[in-house]
Design a protein around this motif. Structure first.
Motif, PDB file in Angstrom:
ATOM      1  N   SER A  69       1.064  -1.104   0.107  1.00 13.96           N
ATOM      2  CA  SER A  69      -0.071  -0.048   0.135  1.00 13.96           C
ATOM      3  C   SER A  69       0.861   1.406   0.183  1.00 13.96           C
ATOM      4  O   SER A  69       0.421   2.446  -0.183  1.00 13.96           O
ATOM      5  N   ARG A  70       2.299   1.214   0.081  1.00 14.76           N
ATOM      6  CA  ARG A  70       2.984   2.184   0.216  1.00 14.76           C
ATOM      7  C   ARG A  70       2.953   3.035  -1.035  1.00 14.76           C
ATOM      8  O   ARG A  70       3.403   4.211  -1.374  1.00 14.76           O
ATOM      9  N   VAL A  71       2.809   2.087  -2.168  1.00 14.99           N
ATOM     10  CA  VAL A  71       2.984   2.593  -3.611  1.00 14.99           C
ATOM     11  C   VAL A  71       1.509   2.402  -4.440  1.00 14.99           C
ATOM     12  O   VAL A  71       1.126   1.497  -4.049  1.00 14.99           O
ATOM     13  N   GLU A  72       1.174   3.426  -5.188  1.00 17.27           N
ATOM     14  CA  GLU A  72       0.086   3.137  -6.263  1.00 17.27           C
ATOM     15  C   GLU A  72       0.811   3.133  -7.415  1.00 17.27           C
ATOM     16  O   GLU A  72       1.220   4.109  -7.974  1.00 17.27           O
ATOM     17  N   TYR A  73       1.047   1.923  -8.198  1.00 14.85           N
ATOM     18  CA  TYR A  73       1.995   1.862  -9.290  1.00 14.85           C
ATOM     19  C   TYR A  73       1.115   1.543 -10.477  1.00 14.85           C
ATOM     20  O   TYR A  73       0.188   0.693 -10.484  1.00 14.85           O
ATOM     21  N   SER A  74       1.381   2.075 -11.552  1.00 16.02           N
ATOM     22  CA  SER A  74       0.865   1.696 -12.833  1.00 16.02           C
ATOM     23  C   SER A  74       1.703   1.940 -13.774  1.00 16.02           C
ATOM     24  O   SER A  74       2.833   2.852 -13.749  1.00 16.02           O
ATOM     25  N   ARG A  75       1.560   1.470 -15.125  1.00 14.37           N
ATOM     26  CA  ARG A  75       2.330   1.809 -16.312  1.00 14.37           C
ATOM     27  C   ARG A  75       1.489   1.900 -17.714  1.00 14.37           C
ATOM     28  O   ARG A  75       0.478   1.702 -17.679  1.00 14.37           O
ATOM     29  N   ILE A  76       2.069   3.001 -18.447  1.00 15.98           N
ATOM     30  CA  ILE A  76       1.394   3.412 -19.713  1.00 15.98           C
ATOM     31  C   ILE A  76       2.552   3.199 -20.751  1.00 15.98           C
ATOM     32  O   ILE A  76       3.812   3.434 -20.606  1.00 15.98           O
ATOM     33  N   ALA A  77       2.098   2.381 -21.672  1.00 11.71           N
ATOM     34  CA  ALA A  77       2.821   2.053 -22.726  1.00 11.71           C
ATOM     35  C   ALA A  77       3.106   3.204 -23.689  1.00 11.71           C
ATOM     36  O   ALA A  77       2.377   4.060 -23.735  1.00 11.71           O
ATOM     37  N   ALA A  78       4.422   3.468 -23.809  1.00 15.20           N
ATOM     38  CA  ALA A  78       5.004   4.855 -24.505  1.00 15.20           C
ATOM     39  C   ALA A  78       5.659   4.366 -25.647  1.00 15.20           C
ATOM     40  O   ALA A  78       7.026   3.911 -25.749  1.00 15.20           O
ATOM     41  N   PRO A  79       5.014   4.273 -26.729  1.00 20.78           N
ATOM     42  CA  PRO A  79       5.755   4.147 -28.001  1.00 20.78           C
ATOM     43  C   PRO A  79       6.912   4.838 -28.376  1.00 20.78           C
ATOM     44  O   PRO A  79       7.004   5.974 -28.017  1.00 20.78           O
ATOM     45  N   LEU A  80       7.656   4.349 -29.261  1.00 17.10           N
ATOM     46  CA  LEU A  80       8.798   5.165 -29.351  1.00 17.10           C
ATOM     47  C   LEU A  80       9.125   6.233 -30.284  1.00 17.10           C
ATOM     48  O   LEU A  80       9.967   7.117 -29.845  1.00 17.10           O
ATOM     49  N   THR A  81       7.921   6.688 -30.562  1.00 16.55           N
ATOM     50  CA  THR A  81       7.990   8.014 -31.391  1.00 16.55           C
ATOM     51  C   THR A  81       7.837   9.048 -30.378  1.00 16.55           C
ATOM     52  O   THR A  81       7.104   8.881 -29.518  1.00 16.55           O
ATOM     53  N   PRO A  82       8.478  10.368 -30.819  1.00 14.40           N
ATOM     54  CA  PRO A  82       8.391  11.470 -29.832  1.00 14.40           C
ATOM     55  C   PRO A  82       6.824  11.902 -29.681  1.00 14.40           C
ATOM     56  O   PRO A  82       6.328  12.035 -28.638  1.00 14.40           O
ATOM     57  N   ALA A  83       6.096  11.546 -30.683  1.00 10.75           N
ATOM     58  CA  ALA A  83       4.694  12.061 -30.545  1.00 10.75           C
ATOM     59  C   ALA A  83       3.954  10.961 -29.721  1.00 10.75           C
ATOM     60  O   ALA A  83       2.943  11.418 -28.871  1.00 10.75           O
ATOM     61  N   ALA A  84       4.256   9.720 -29.865  1.00 11.95           N
ATOM     62  CA  ALA A  84       3.470   8.947 -29.139  1.00 11.95           C
ATOM     63  C   ALA A  84       3.886   9.057 -27.738  1.00 11.95           C
ATOM     64  O   ALA A  84       2.946   8.939 -26.699  1.00 11.95           O
TER      65      ALA A  84
END
Ligand SMILES: Nc1ncnc2c1ncn2[C@@H]1O[C@H](COP(=O)(O)OP(=O)(O)O)[C@@H](O)[C@H]1O
Ligand SMILES: [Mg+2]
Lengths: 407, 297, 244
Positions: A69-84
């Motif tokens: 409970s000390r962290v609330e962790y999540s991940r967002i996929a970040a594609p390689l292009t700067p715009a993405a």
């Protein structure tokens, strides 16, 4: 995009639910003053980009599981292009995180560095282009470099060639993008300054080269070769050096480990090769690290960790430790705390210097003919030092090294 | 002298792979009018399938095959994949404008690559070869046997393809279909089936190229893309005409890249094949070896 | 063996064929005569499956809608298309070999040698590319290619189109020989020649059959036929090269 958002939301809910459950089991683990810290990882795990590797996500997830409970962790996929990457960053900022760990490729981070700096949220860069240091063109108070700076590593490699290998006649191979150009520039400075050292051949290659006959033969007469490259060409080059009877030490950076791990480099080619990794958890003698490796293999399905898994794990832990020490998740206080603290992680002992660089060691690796790795030497980097010239341009390179973040 | 020999060998090996890609282009183009830009990613797929069937638990956990049987199974799988691809992705394109076709096949290339990434991950892998690490000395140059194998296998495969085209009923039917699809139908030629076979063959050739190419280094998602470009350049040089023409185009491209690029302006050697292609397009749009004109793509 | 009932073909708003009935019986040669744009080609394309149609077409009692183009060919319904359409990139011999595709074991098919015998002009040209032949030679290849398929019914679309009169005459001489063995549906504008070969004929104008009868009957009414074709009667029709 909407779909992605909802998937992410689902993911976040799932993770939160998991965290709650774990938290209930280990009631009180969070302690009195430690607030829950919300951490988002921006990295792809699957997809066609060479930066899409499971290590970051597995490492961070393992840490989050342990912290409950000390962290609330999540991940967002970040594609390689700067715009993405920018889209991913915006999604992350929408969720109001306390800290962001992100972007395997410096091209992603550099392109949107202003936006990161403006957000004021502590950002832990998985890449280590020298432009991102605190007083660099793309740096800022809130951007921390997890890894030692690329050009510093390149300089250490060159010094190793001159001092440890005692090479006088040196061959250089530089992949024709930022990795190769910056690496070779840093190394050339070392060779130019060294007494009695001569560069006997300097060649370039493309990232997709499958035949480096000319380059390999040009190295004839060198007593050591330094190479700033991508994993595939390293495999080709190492083998062609042997094919052409050029049986001398061959030093490369992080790509060497990937090339050997792929199986493409064995025998004399592997024995001659040296690589540099930020750390090699799988061969550590420390009990703590060995335990961690087996924990990691529990979440990765048996796939052994590399340095990036350890670093992602360490960062989640470091951020949580900072939040506990600061008794706050306010960005300014977190940043100040991190800047002043020392954290003993799996990959390294992290301590921010004035450039906001956290890690100051790297391991020179070697292999036997079967491709088994060992650490041959530990490089130590003096705090606040930046080798070479910081490139003035803020335009990001568009290519990235496969798998290991190039910079 | 030894450098010249070594670079010639490199040029021939690269040219051979380019020629395999070019013949693949030509096959589908002739049979269906589709210039299949997914050819490069099919090469990559071939390498990954060979890795899949020869390593760890093998395909579907059936056990890893030895290298040579594994290669053969790979080529068969690629053949089947090519046939399926024709139905799924290319049959609907028949008769559409060249722009639609180009974009769609590029799209198919991206889909293939994304699929491989999801399936096999992006960490480089390695495909072994029975000739790994072996070299032959020719005039003082050490040539890796894998490169010799590339040239030999390409000669065999391309000759077989030429013979198939020239002397078999299948080849005549395929050429008839390419020449006049409706009339071929009136002659009872199963043109759809033939298109599928042509795509199957083309994908099988890509599989052969992938299997030959992969052991030279490690395999990642970019393996075939470059050879797709080189193969396309070779096909343009050959005017998208005869198999012989595009093979000569492929060899020319390999030699220009490695031999010319080995001596002159080395840092730019990767560009030379395409400079050659642009020159040809400007000066002889019908290709080096075709008489008459072809439609510009 | 071929039966058309109320066949209509349209291309969007263009109604090319507006409901025709037509029969070809075993051993018969039927001519379909009409001016340009009358719908002759469309009718043949409907029969062989290259074009959709309304109405009913039966070949040997089978609904042609259920046959693919290739399926019809394999059953012996062989269509020699307008403009010959030889495979220009294949040699004469290869063209004939492709023609054998639809043969499917029919024993009564012409052999390649028989074709070279029938069209003796082709024999020395075996290795020549289809694209390098004269119009008359191409027409011989196109018909030869159909013969080796073992046709049970041959659909011929304006074989004399664009040929010099002398060449056309020798072609029709060959057709008369073919007709002994094989029923024909012959589409022509060259009325005189067509009527010399056929047993019955129909005249099609604007997608409708306006006149039909035995060859003899129509030959007697050549003036009327010629007027339907929009031509000067008789003599003009014979020498017409069809390029109008
Ligand atoms: N593919 C097509 N699209 C549109 N109209 C067509 C097409 N083919 C033929 N037509 C039209 O249909 C009519 C009949 O054509 P066709 O059957 O070729 O006549 P014929 O063979 O008797 O000269 C003509 O008016 C022609 O313009
Ligand atoms: Mg017509």
């Amino acid at each position: 995009m909407r779909l992605k958002r909802s998937v992410c939301a689902l993911l976040a809910v799932g993770v939160a639910a998991g965290a709650t459950a774990v938290g209930a089991g280990t009631a009180g683990a969070g302690g009195g003053g430690a607030p829950t810290v919300k951490i988002i990882l921006l990295a792809e795990t699957t997809g066609e980009s060479p930066a899409a590797v499971p290590y970051y996500a597995n490492g961070a997830q393992l840490a989050a599981d342990e912290l409950g409970s000390r962290v609330e962790y999540s991940r967002i996929a970040a594609p390689l292009t700067p715009a993405a990457a920018e889209t991913a960053l915006n999604q992350a900022l929408d969720e109001d995180p306390d800290a962001i760990i992100g972007f395997p490729a410096s091209s992603q981070t550099i392109a949107i560095s202003q936006r990161i700096v403006d957000s004021g949220i502590p950002f832990f860069s998985l890449s280590s282009g020298e432009q991102l240091v605190k007083n660099g063109p793309n740096g800022g108070d809130n951007i921390f470099l997890i890894r030692p700076v690329d050009t510093n590593v390149a300089t250490k490699e060159a010094e190793y060639v001159v001092d440890d290998l005692d090479a006088k006649r040196i061959g250089m191979l530089c992949v024709d993008n930022a990795t190769g150009v910056n690496g070779c520039n840093a190394a050339r400075e070392v060779f130019d300054a060294a007494r009695g050292v001569e560069i006997v051949a300097e060649r370039t290659n493309s990232t997709t080269a499958t035949d480096l006959t000319e380059q390999a033969r040009a190295m004839d007469g060198a007593d050591a070769i330094i190479d700033f490259n991508f994993p595939n060409p390293i495999g080709v080059f190492a083998q062609q050096l042997i094919d052409n009877g050029i049986d001398v030490p061959h030093v490369d950076g992080a790509s060497a480990g990937i090339a050997v791990a792929s199986g493409a480099v064995t025998g004399d080619a592997a024995v001659n090769l040296r690589g540099v990794d930020d750390c090699v958890p799988t061969v550590s003698k420390s009990r703590k690290v060995r335990n961690w490796v087996s924990d990691y293999e529990g979440v990765s399905g048996g796939e052994p960790p590399i340095y990036s898994a350890a670093q992602a794990y360490d960062m989640v832990k470091l951020i949580a430790a900072a939040a506990r020490q600061a008794e706050s998740v306010a960005p300014r206080r977190l940043i100040r705390t991190i800047a002043g603290m020392t954290y003993n992680g799996i990959c390294a002992r992290y301590q921010s210097d004035d450039l906001n660089v956290l890690q100051h060691t790297a391991d020179l690796t070697r292999w036997n003919a079967e491709g088994e790795i060992r650490v041959a030497k530990r490089f130590r980097f003096a705090p606040n030092e930046l080798a070479g010239v910081v490139p003035e341009t803020t335009i990001p390179p568009t290519t990235v090294a496969p798998a290991p973040p190039p910079s | 002298m030894s450098t010249f020999v070594a670079l010639t060998a490199s040029g021939l090996a690269a040219g051979a792979i380019a020629a395999l890609a070019a013949v693949g282009f030509l096959l589908t183009y002739k049979a269906t009018g589709v210039v299949n830009f997914a050819q490069g990613d099919l090469i990559t797929l071939g390498a990954y399938i060979a890795i899949w069937v020869t390593q760890k638990e093998g395909m579907f956990g059936l056990g890893a095959l030895d290298l040579v049987p594994g290669y053969i199974v790979t080529v068969l799988i690629m053949f089947a994949i090519g046939m399926v691809l024709e139905r799924l992705a290319y049959a609907p394109l028949r008769g559409r404008s060249i722009h639609v076709i180009v974009i769609t096949t590029l799209g198919a290339a991206l889909v293939l690559r994304a699929f491989i990434g999801l399936w096999q991950g992006t960490t480089p892998k390695f495909l072994d070869s029975p000739l790994r690490g072996e070299v032959v000395g020719i005039a003082g140059a050490n040539i890796s046997q894998q490169r010799v194998l590339i040239v030999v296998v390409t000669i065999v495969v391309v000759s077989a393809t030429i013979a198939l085209f020239a002397f078999t009923q299948f080849g005549r039917q395929l050429r008839a279909t390419a020449n006049d699809r409706d009339t071929a139908k009136l002659c009872g030629v199963p043109v759809n089936w033939l298109s599928m076979l042509a795509f199957g063959l083309s994908a099988a050739l890509a599989g052969v190229a992938g299997i030959l190419l992969a052991p030279l280094g490690s395999v990642d998602l970019t393996l075939g893309f470059n050879f797709m470009l080189l193969g396309f350049a070779a096909a343009v040089l050959g005017g998208f005409g005869s198999i012989g023409g595009v093979v000569v185009g492929g060899v020319a491209i390999g030699l220009v890249e490695h031999l010319f690029g080995g001596y002159v302006g080395r840092d730019f050697k990767a560009m030379y094949p395409f400079i050659l292609m642009l020159l040809i397009i400007a000066l002889r749009p019908q290709g080096l070896f075709t008489r008459g004109s072809v439609q510009r793509l | 063996m071929l039966e058309l009932r109320g066949v209509e073909v349209s291309y969007g708003a263009v109604e090319a064929v507006r409901g025709i009935d037509l029969d070809v019986l075993e051993g018969e040669v039927v001519a379909l005569i009409g001016p340009n744009g009358a719908g002759k080609t469309s009718t043949l394309r409907a029969i062989s499956g290259l074009t959709g149609f309304r109405g009913s077409i039966r070949f040997d009692g089978i609904d042609c809608r259920r046959l693919s183009v290739q399926g019809a060919a394999r059953r012996g319904l062989i269509h020699v298309p307008e403009g010959r359409r030889v495979f220009t990139t294949l040699t004469v011999h290869e063209n004939l070999l492709v023609g054998t595709t639809a043969r499917r074991g029919r024993a009564d098919a012409y052999s390649l040698d028989e074709v070279y015998e029938l069209f003796s002009g082709l024999a020395p040209l075996r290795r020549r590319l289809g694209g390098a032949l004269s119009g008359g030679e191409q027409q011989m290849v196109a018909i030869g290619r159909a013969l080796v398929a073992g046709p049970r019914l041959l659909l011929l679309d304006e074989p004399s189109l664009g040929l010099a009169p002398k060449v056309a005459r020798s072609l029709f001489a060959a057709l008369r020989k073919i007709a002994v063995r094989t029923p024909l549906l012959l589409v022509e504008q060259n009325t005189v020649m067509a009527l010399k070969v056929c047993s019955r004929a129909s005249v099609i104008v604007n997608g409708r059959i306006v006149l039909e009868g035995s060859a003899a009957e129509l030959a007697d009414r050549q003036t009327l036929v010629a007027s339907y074709l929009g031509e000067e009667p008789a003599v003009a029709a014979v020498t017409s090269d069809g390029s109008g």
